[in-house]
Design a protein around this motif. Structure first.
Motif, PDB file in Angstrom:
ATOM      1  N   UNK A 122       0.838  -1.199   0.000  1.00 51.97           N
ATOM      2  CA  UNK A 122       0.000   0.000   0.000  1.00 51.97           C
ATOM      3  C   UNK A 122       0.874   1.250   0.000  1.00 51.97           C
ATOM      4  N   UNK A 123       1.930   1.238   0.780  1.00 56.27           N
ATOM      5  CA  UNK A 123       2.829   2.398   0.845  1.00 56.27           C
ATOM      6  C   UNK A 123       3.570   2.605  -0.477  1.00 56.27           C
ATOM      7  N   UNK A 124       4.026   1.511  -1.103  1.00 53.58           N
ATOM      8  CA  UNK A 124       4.690   1.628  -2.407  1.00 53.58           C
ATOM      9  C   UNK A 124       3.718   2.203  -3.435  1.00 53.58           C
ATOM     10  N   UNK A 125       2.499   1.705  -3.432  1.00 54.17           N
ATOM     11  CA  UNK A 125       1.499   2.209  -4.365  1.00 54.17           C
ATOM     12  C   UNK A 125       1.216   3.683  -4.141  1.00 54.17           C
ATOM     13  N   UNK A 126       1.158   4.077  -2.889  1.00 57.58           N
ATOM     14  CA  UNK A 126       0.916   5.490  -2.557  1.00 57.58           C
ATOM     15  C   UNK A 126       2.065   6.358  -3.051  1.00 57.58           C
ATOM     16  N   UNK A 127       3.307   5.896  -2.839  1.00 55.16           N
ATOM     17  CA  UNK A 127       4.465   6.658  -3.326  1.00 55.16           C
ATOM     18  C   UNK A 127       4.426   6.793  -4.844  1.00 55.16           C
TER      19      UNK A 127
END
Length: 168
Positions: free
Chosen positions: A74-79
């Motif tokens: 989720x964090x990678x996608x957000x970045x």
């Protein structure tokens, strides 16, 4: 055996759902995302059912490991989304060299294309797809897309040529 593992996983998810939700709530903002992350964790656990440990403590640890990976994704996608948004913002700040009248003329010419041609032209020129990729997006044969694109280019060329060349 699979039925037993399935029952054990179902019980483990019930027992650990509140703790997993709290894990996500402490780590994400807005907290509304926590429920989605919990759902994704449960889905991933079911997909990896064959890897589930049989004992309660290792199973709990396994679930939290999955939760950690879901959170990282989720964090990678957000970045990635933030980087793309920044890139798009920078592209929209590039000064436009065409006059507003030219932009209106081009837009009108594109609007006069048939719907299939219009979709194809905008996918290629505004969204950055190749003709073959646009064909796939539209669900048409690549050769059909190429012929539609060629016809659209010709129609646009005729619509956009200066009035003087029509008289000469």
């Amino acid at each position: 055996m699979r039925r037993e593992v399935s029952a054990e996983l179902r019980a483990a998810l019930r027992l650990n759902a509140d703790d997993l939700l709290a894990y996500f709530e402490r780590r994400v903002d807005p907290r509304d995302d926590a429920a989605d992350l919990l759902a994704e964790t449960m889905l991933q656990a079911w997909r990896r059912l064959a890897d589930a440990p049989a004992e309660a403590t290792p199973l709990r640890m396994w679930l939290f490991g999955i939760a950690r990976n879901v959170l990282a994704n989720q964090r990678r996608g957000r970045r990635r989304r933030l980087a793309l948004a920044a890139k798009l913002r920078s592209q929209f700040t590039v000064p436009i060299t065409a006059s507003p009248e030219d932009a209106v003329t081009v837009r009108a010419a594109i609007d006069n294309l048939g719907p299939d041609q219009r979709d194809l032209v905008t996918l290629v020129h505004w969204d950055g797809f190749t003709v073959a990729e646009a064909a796939e997006v539209l669900g048409v044969n690549p050769s059909t897309a190429r012929s539609r694109y060629a016809a659209a280019k010709q129609q646009l060329r005729e619509a956009l040529q200066p009035a003087e060349s029509l008289c000469g």
